[in-house]
Write a protein that holds these residues in place. Structure first.
Motif, mmCIF file in Angstrom:
data_model
loop_
_atom_site.group_PDB
_atom_site.id
_atom_site.type_symbol
_atom_site.label_atom_id
_atom_site.label_comp_id
_atom_site.label_asym_id
_atom_site.label_seq_id
_atom_site.Cartn_x
_atom_site.Cartn_y
_atom_site.Cartn_z
ATOM 1 N N ILE A 199 0.862 -1.178 0.000
ATOM 2 C CA ILE A 199 0.000 0.000 0.000
ATOM 3 C C ILE A 199 0.907 1.240 0.000
ATOM 4 C CG2 ILE A 199 -1.914 1.176 1.123
ATOM 5 C CD1 ILE A 199 -2.510 -1.705 0.170
ATOM 6 N N ILE A 200 0.837 2.002 -1.075
ATOM 7 C CA ILE A 200 1.661 3.209 -1.196
ATOM 8 C C ILE A 200 0.899 4.357 -0.550
ATOM 9 C CG2 ILE A 200 2.880 4.762 -2.752
ATOM 10 C CD1 ILE A 200 2.888 2.534 -4.833
ATOM 11 N N LYS A 201 1.242 4.665 0.680
ATOM 12 C CA LYS A 201 0.523 5.701 1.408
ATOM 13 C C LYS A 201 1.116 7.073 1.123
ATOM 14 C CE LYS A 201 -1.085 2.631 5.071
ATOM 15 N NZ LYS A 201 -1.147 2.369 6.535
ATOM 16 N N GLY A 202 0.222 8.023 0.928
ATOM 17 C CA GLY A 202 0.668 9.358 0.586
ATOM 18 C C GLY A 202 1.398 10.069 1.706
ATOM 19 N N ALA A 203 1.054 9.782 2.950
ATOM 20 C CA ALA A 203 1.637 10.509 4.080
ATOM 21 C C ALA A 203 3.151 10.384 4.108
ATOM 22 C CB ALA A 203 1.031 10.010 5.386
ATOM 23 N N ARG A 204 3.664 9.192 3.852
ATOM 24 C CA ARG A 204 5.116 8.983 3.891
ATOM 25 C C ARG A 204 5.811 9.843 2.846
ATOM 26 N NH1 ARG A 204 8.286 6.153 0.657
ATOM 27 N NH2 ARG A 204 6.551 5.080 -0.356
ATOM 28 N N ILE A 205 5.253 9.881 1.657
ATOM 29 C CA ILE A 205 5.875 10.637 0.571
ATOM 30 C C ILE A 205 5.710 12.131 0.800
ATOM 31 C CG2 ILE A 205 5.734 11.091 -1.909
ATOM 32 C CD1 ILE A 205 4.850 8.051 -2.087
ATOM 33 N N ALA A 206 4.520 12.540 1.242
ATOM 34 C CA ALA A 206 4.290 13.958 1.520
ATOM 35 C C ALA A 206 5.219 14.454 2.620
ATOM 36 C CB ALA A 206 2.834 14.181 1.917
ATOM 37 N N ASN A 207 5.429 13.645 3.647
ATOM 38 C CA ASN A 207 6.323 14.053 4.740
ATOM 39 C C ASN A 207 7.754 14.222 4.256
ATOM 40 O OD1 ASN A 207 4.214 14.042 6.560
ATOM 41 N ND2 ASN A 207 4.634 11.980 7.323
ATOM 42 N N ALA A 208 8.187 13.346 3.353
ATOM 43 C CA ALA A 208 9.545 13.462 2.816
ATOM 44 C C ALA A 208 9.694 14.740 1.993
ATOM 45 C CB ALA A 208 9.872 12.242 1.961
ATOM 46 N N ILE A 209 8.694 15.052 1.185
ATOM 47 C CA ILE A 209 8.727 16.283 0.396
ATOM 48 C C ILE A 209 8.750 17.497 1.318
ATOM 49 C CG2 ILE A 209 7.414 17.723 -1.222
ATOM 50 C CD1 ILE A 209 6.348 15.108 -2.469
ATOM 51 N N CYS A 210 7.898 17.468 2.349
ATOM 52 C CA CYS A 210 7.794 18.618 3.249
ATOM 53 C C CYS A 210 9.072 18.846 4.043
ATOM 54 C CB CYS A 210 6.602 18.438 4.186
ATOM 55 S SG CYS A 210 5.008 18.624 3.348
ATOM 56 N N ILE A 268 -2.047 3.539 -9.439
ATOM 57 C CA ILE A 268 -2.175 4.838 -8.781
ATOM 58 C C ILE A 268 -3.606 5.320 -8.984
ATOM 59 C CG2 ILE A 268 -1.326 7.205 -8.631
ATOM 60 C CD1 ILE A 268 0.795 5.164 -7.897
ATOM 61 N N ASP A 269 -4.334 5.470 -7.890
ATOM 62 C CA ASP A 269 -5.752 5.839 -7.938
ATOM 63 C C ASP A 269 -5.896 7.330 -7.659
ATOM 64 O OD1 ASP A 269 -8.486 6.023 -7.861
ATOM 65 O OD2 ASP A 269 -8.775 4.494 -6.315
ATOM 66 N N VAL A 270 -6.279 8.089 -8.684
ATOM 67 C CA VAL A 270 -6.430 9.533 -8.562
ATOM 68 C C VAL A 270 -7.875 9.922 -8.244
ATOM 69 C CG1 VAL A 270 -5.966 11.741 -9.730
ATOM 70 C CG2 VAL A 270 -4.559 9.768 -10.237
ATOM 71 N N PHE A 286 -10.987 -1.000 -4.619
ATOM 72 C CA PHE A 286 -9.799 -1.370 -3.850
ATOM 73 C C PHE A 286 -9.853 -2.814 -3.349
ATOM 74 C CE2 PHE A 286 -7.109 -1.527 -0.092
ATOM 75 C CZ PHE A 286 -5.962 -0.865 -0.511
ATOM 76 N N ASP A 287 -10.972 -3.243 -2.802
ATOM 77 C CA ASP A 287 -11.065 -4.583 -2.207
ATOM 78 C C ASP A 287 -10.852 -5.687 -3.236
ATOM 79 O OD1 ASP A 287 -11.492 -3.440 0.225
ATOM 80 O OD2 ASP A 287 -13.669 -3.708 0.221
ATOM 81 N N GLU A 288 -11.162 -5.408 -4.503
ATOM 82 C CA GLU A 288 -10.925 -6.392 -5.563
ATOM 83 C C GLU A 288 -9.497 -6.326 -6.092
ATOM 84 O OE1 GLU A 288 -13.362 -6.660 -8.971
ATOM 85 O OE2 GLU A 288 -15.230 -6.999 -7.860
ATOM 86 N N VAL A 289 -8.982 -5.116 -6.229
ATOM 87 C CA VAL A 289 -7.702 -4.913 -6.896
ATOM 88 C C VAL A 289 -6.517 -5.192 -5.975
ATOM 89 C CG1 VAL A 289 -6.228 -3.115 -7.913
ATOM 90 C CG2 VAL A 289 -8.629 -3.325 -8.603
ATOM 91 N N GLU A 290 -6.611 -4.783 -4.731
ATOM 92 C CA GLU A 290 -5.483 -4.899 -3.804
ATOM 93 C C GLU A 290 -4.946 -6.325 -3.662
ATOM 94 O OE1 GLU A 290 -3.528 -5.777 -0.085
ATOM 95 O OE2 GLU A 290 -5.652 -6.232 -0.496
ATOM 96 N N PRO A 291 -5.795 -7.356 -3.608
ATOM 97 C CA PRO A 291 -5.236 -8.714 -3.481
ATOM 98 C C PRO A 291 -4.490 -9.208 -4.716
ATOM 99 C CG PRO A 291 -7.538 -8.645 -2.768
ATOM 100 C CD PRO A 291 -7.268 -7.371 -3.498
ATOM 101 N N VAL A 292 -4.667 -8.519 -5.857
ATOM 102 C CA VAL A 292 -4.093 -8.999 -7.113
ATOM 103 C C VAL A 292 -2.776 -8.318 -7.444
ATOM 104 C CG1 VAL A 292 -4.478 -9.242 -9.599
ATOM 105 C CG2 VAL A 292 -6.405 -9.493 -7.998
ATOM 106 N N VAL A 293 -2.722 -6.993 -7.313
ATOM 107 C CA VAL A 293 -1.602 -6.222 -7.854
ATOM 108 C C VAL A 293 -0.390 -6.227 -6.935
ATOM 109 C CG1 VAL A 293 -3.164 -4.746 -9.169
ATOM 110 C CG2 VAL A 293 -2.458 -4.045 -6.871
ATOM 111 N N THR A 296 -2.300 2.567 -4.470
ATOM 112 C CA THR A 296 -2.533 3.683 -3.553
ATOM 113 C C THR A 296 -3.964 3.623 -3.037
ATOM 114 O OG1 THR A 296 -3.241 5.195 -5.320
ATOM 115 C CG2 THR A 296 -0.887 5.154 -4.765
ATOM 116 N N PRO A 297 -4.184 3.985 -1.772
ATOM 117 C CA PRO A 297 -5.544 3.986 -1.226
ATOM 118 C C PRO A 297 -6.242 5.322 -1.484
ATOM 119 C CG PRO A 297 -3.994 4.518 0.503
ATOM 120 C CD PRO A 297 -3.173 4.306 -0.741
#
Length: 286
Positions: free
Chosen positions: A4-15, A227-229, A245-252, A256-257
């Protein structure tokens, strides 16, 4: 199970990087400033504004808010945009759209000077994206998608990417940005035949159709990053993406949530554009 690619981790690094840049500017007597211009008080605009204010405060960007009534005239809006464009202490302009009926979007966008177009809505900024030049800035959400991929160490060069959606806000600019990273890009839209097949063939899928749950398990494969926009609301007010998400996450391989994905990175990118604009101003006056 997918990463799960969470935005918070990336946003915190940018900030963290932005705080250093803002501090360096402050030492030179420059405070990066964003002018938000809003016509009316749409709930989604107010929500984004609140998030932008929090992000700005966290990195050292000042914010002015120009609020016009929802029945403001074209001339009132153009005056506000010209005032912000002319203000020497304003480095970025964020105009909330869509605009109310009766206001010409083309004239409004044209009133913003590209140097301060931190959300990438002017023709000049979009031309800069397509040409790969430093004119204006790319749309924040499009750049956020690229940042999420690159900062998650997902290789782009030589990869096949399918972008679902062709808007000037996401689809077309992110396709061009990914091509600048040497990806091979397919853009799907409402007239595309068998979108699912084109998505299954891709290494990376950018879902930006604006249709809740469009991307199902039938659209994806096991080695894929998605990447879900999408920003969609169900009948009961739940925020959901374009990906089921519930269908795609087990496959790929990675996904991103929504919420918690691209959105938080978008506001960080917005602040990076304001600070970059301030740095360009400093350079031009040195």
């Amino acid at each position: 199970m997918a990463e799960i690619i969470k935005g918070a981790r990336i946003a915190n690094a940018i900030c963290a990087e932005l705080r250093e840049s803002a501090a360096a500017l402050k030492e030179r007597g420059i405070i990066p400033k964003l002018n938000i211009i809003r016509v009316g008080a749409r709930p989604d605009d107010l929500s984004y504004e609140r998030n932008a204010l929090k992000r700005a405060d966290s990195v050292g960007v000042a914010v002015d808010i120009t609020e016009l009534s929802d029945n403001a005239s074209q001339e009132e809006l153009l005056h506000a945009l010209k005032r912000a464009s002319d203000a020497t202490d304003v480095h970025g302009i964020l105009l909330f759209r869509p605009l109310p009926q009766g206001i010409d979007d083309v004239r409004a966008r044209a009133a913003i000077i590209p140097d301060k177009d931190v959300d990438g809505i002017t023709d000049a900024s979009l031309a800069g994206v397509f040409c790969g030049t430093k004119v204006g800035f790319p749309p924040c959400t499009a750049q956020a998608c690229v940042e999420m991929l690159k900062r998650s160490n997902i290789e782009l060069a030589g990869k096949n990417v399918t972008v679902v959606g062709r808007s000037l806000v996401i689809g077309r600019p992110v396709a061009m940005m990914l091509m600048h990273e040497n990806a091979t890009v397919t853009v799907c839209h409402t007239r595309t035949r068998d979108v699912a097949a084109k998505c299954r063939e891709a290494d990376i899928v950018i879902a930006a159709s604006g249709r809740a749950g469009m991307i199902t398990a039938n659209y994806v494969n096991t080695h894929q990053t998605v990447i879900d926009v999408g920003i969609n609301f169900t009948a009961d007010g739940k925020l959901v993406g374009d990906v089921l998400f519930d269908e795609v996450e087990p496959v790929v391989s990675a996904v991103t949530p929504v919420p918690g994905g691209v959105g938080s990175v978008t506001t960080a990118v917005l602040m990076s554009h304001v600070i970059d604009s301030a740095m360009r101003t400093q350079t031009s006056t040195d």
